[in-house]
Design a protein around this motif. Structure first.
Motif, PDB file in Angstrom:
ATOM      1  N   ALA A  18      30.562  12.430 -17.180  1.00  0.00           N
ATOM      2  CA  ALA A  18      30.047  13.786 -17.013  1.00  0.00           C
ATOM      3  C   ALA A  18      30.756  14.757 -17.947  1.00  0.00           C
ATOM      4  CB  ALA A  18      30.208  14.235 -15.559  1.00  0.00           C
ATOM      5  N   ALA A  19      31.988  14.465 -18.309  1.00  0.00           N
ATOM      6  CA  ALA A  19      32.752  15.363 -19.171  1.00  0.00           C
ATOM      7  C   ALA A  19      32.299  15.306 -20.629  1.00  0.00           C
ATOM      8  CB  ALA A  19      34.240  15.030 -19.080  1.00  0.00           C
ATOM      9  N   ASN A  20      31.408  14.368 -20.962  1.00  0.00           N
ATOM     10  CA  ASN A  20      30.918  14.289 -22.332  1.00  0.00           C
ATOM     11  C   ASN A  20      30.049  15.483 -22.698  1.00  0.00           C
ATOM     12  OD1 ASN A  20      32.229  11.944 -22.844  1.00  0.00           O
ATOM     13  ND2 ASN A  20      30.495  10.626 -22.410  1.00  0.00           N
ATOM     14  N   LYS A  21      29.581  16.223 -21.731  1.00  0.00           N
ATOM     15  CA  LYS A  21      28.766  17.402 -21.991  1.00  0.00           C
ATOM     16  C   LYS A  21      29.487  18.625 -21.443  1.00  0.00           C
ATOM     17  CE  LYS A  21      24.205  15.355 -22.076  1.00  0.00           C
ATOM     18  NZ  LYS A  21      22.854  15.412 -21.549  1.00  0.00           N
ATOM     19  N   ASP A  22      29.579  19.647 -22.270  1.00  0.00           N
ATOM     20  CA  ASP A  22      30.161  20.906 -21.836  1.00  0.00           C
ATOM     21  C   ASP A  22      29.029  21.886 -21.598  1.00  0.00           C
ATOM     22  OD1 ASP A  22      32.822  20.082 -22.093  1.00  0.00           O
ATOM     23  OD2 ASP A  22      32.827  20.548 -24.233  1.00  0.00           O
ATOM     24  N   PHE A  36      16.458  24.138 -29.270  1.00  0.00           N
ATOM     25  CA  PHE A  36      15.684  24.167 -28.039  1.00  0.00           C
ATOM     26  C   PHE A  36      14.495  23.244 -28.223  1.00  0.00           C
ATOM     27  CE2 PHE A  36      14.074  27.686 -30.576  1.00  0.00           C
ATOM     28  CZ  PHE A  36      12.694  27.654 -30.396  1.00  0.00           C
ATOM     29  N   ASP A  37      13.950  22.753 -27.116  1.00  0.00           N
ATOM     30  CA  ASP A  37      12.825  21.834 -27.197  1.00  0.00           C
ATOM     31  C   ASP A  37      11.831  22.142 -26.086  1.00  0.00           C
ATOM     32  OD1 ASP A  37      13.972  20.752 -24.867  1.00  0.00           O
ATOM     33  OD2 ASP A  37      14.809  19.029 -25.897  1.00  0.00           O
ATOM     34  N   GLN A  38      10.879  21.231 -25.877  1.00  0.00           N
ATOM     35  CA  GLN A  38       9.858  21.465 -24.865  1.00  0.00           C
ATOM     36  C   GLN A  38      10.434  21.470 -23.456  1.00  0.00           C
ATOM     37  OE1 GLN A  38      10.033  18.743 -26.784  1.00  0.00           O
ATOM     38  NE2 GLN A  38      10.093  16.974 -25.420  1.00  0.00           N
ATOM     39  N   ASN A  39      11.625  20.940 -23.269  1.00  0.00           N
ATOM     40  CA  ASN A  39      12.266  20.937 -21.950  1.00  0.00           C
ATOM     41  C   ASN A  39      13.080  22.203 -21.683  1.00  0.00           C
ATOM     42  OD1 ASN A  39      11.265  18.354 -21.301  1.00  0.00           O
ATOM     43  ND2 ASN A  39      12.908  17.423 -22.480  1.00  0.00           N
ATOM     44  N   GLY A  84      23.306  26.354 -21.818  1.00  0.00           N
ATOM     45  CA  GLY A  84      23.134  25.229 -22.714  1.00  0.00           C
ATOM     46  C   GLY A  84      24.198  24.190 -22.501  1.00  0.00           C
ATOM     47  N   VAL A  85      24.065  23.114 -23.236  1.00  0.00           N
ATOM     48  CA  VAL A  85      25.058  22.041 -23.181  1.00  0.00           C
ATOM     49  C   VAL A  85      25.513  21.720 -24.591  1.00  0.00           C
ATOM     50  CG1 VAL A  85      24.259  20.994 -21.032  1.00  0.00           C
ATOM     51  CG2 VAL A  85      23.274  20.248 -23.177  1.00  0.00           C
ATOM     52  N   LEU A  89      22.376  22.370 -27.220  1.00  0.00           N
ATOM     53  CA  LEU A  89      20.987  22.459 -26.805  1.00  0.00           C
ATOM     54  C   LEU A  89      20.864  23.487 -25.693  1.00  0.00           C
ATOM     55  CD1 LEU A  89      18.031  21.355 -26.838  1.00  0.00           C
ATOM     56  CD2 LEU A  89      18.779  19.764 -25.058  1.00  0.00           C
ATOM     57  N   ALA A  90      19.980  24.468 -25.879  1.00  0.00           N
ATOM     58  CA  ALA A  90      19.707  25.450 -24.828  1.00  0.00           C
ATOM     59  C   ALA A  90      18.817  24.780 -23.785  1.00  0.00           C
ATOM     60  CB  ALA A  90      19.010  26.673 -25.413  1.00  0.00           C
TER      61      ALA A  90
END
Length: 119
Positions: free
Chosen positions: A27-31, A58-61, A87-88, A96-97
């Protein structure tokens, strides 16, 4: 209890503890990043938004919300508008937003309670 049962319980707890710690590591791989600012650039072809000199893909998600928190179409994003970005940033430093909220203005600490998505 016998010594054998205590031994197996200890092993079982050690395995559970190891699994728990390793799940935290993954889980710590993403901030998670959150901030507010003015949209200075918006590149629809490359799907990049720049806010306060921070660029996010940003994307469709990516969900865009109005100031009340209701989802709205992405084409409501415009430059020179205030936004709150969630974002992450993953371990390769790609940003990524995931959520973008349109704001009427800068939201100071006294007003944050009016916008539950701002933590």
């Amino acid at each position: 209890m016998s010594k054998k049962n205590i031994h197996w319980k200890s092993i079982f707890l050690a395995i559970l503890f190891s699994l728990f710690i390793s799940s935290l590591t993954f889980a710590a791989n993403k901030d998670i990043v959150t901030f507010q600012g003015i949209v200075t650039e918006l590149d629809w072809k490359q799907k990049i938004i720049t806010v306060n000199e921070r660029s996010f893909a940003f994307d469709q998600n990516t969900i865009v919300h109005n100031e009340k928190g209701s989802p709205i179409p992405q084409d409501n994003l415009k430059t020179k508008t205030w936004v709150f970005v969630e974002g992450v940033k993953n371990k390769s430093q790609k940003k990524l937003a995931t959520k973008i909220y349109l704001l009427p203005k800068y939201i100071d600490d006294k007003e944050k309670h009016l916008y539950p998505f701002i933590k």
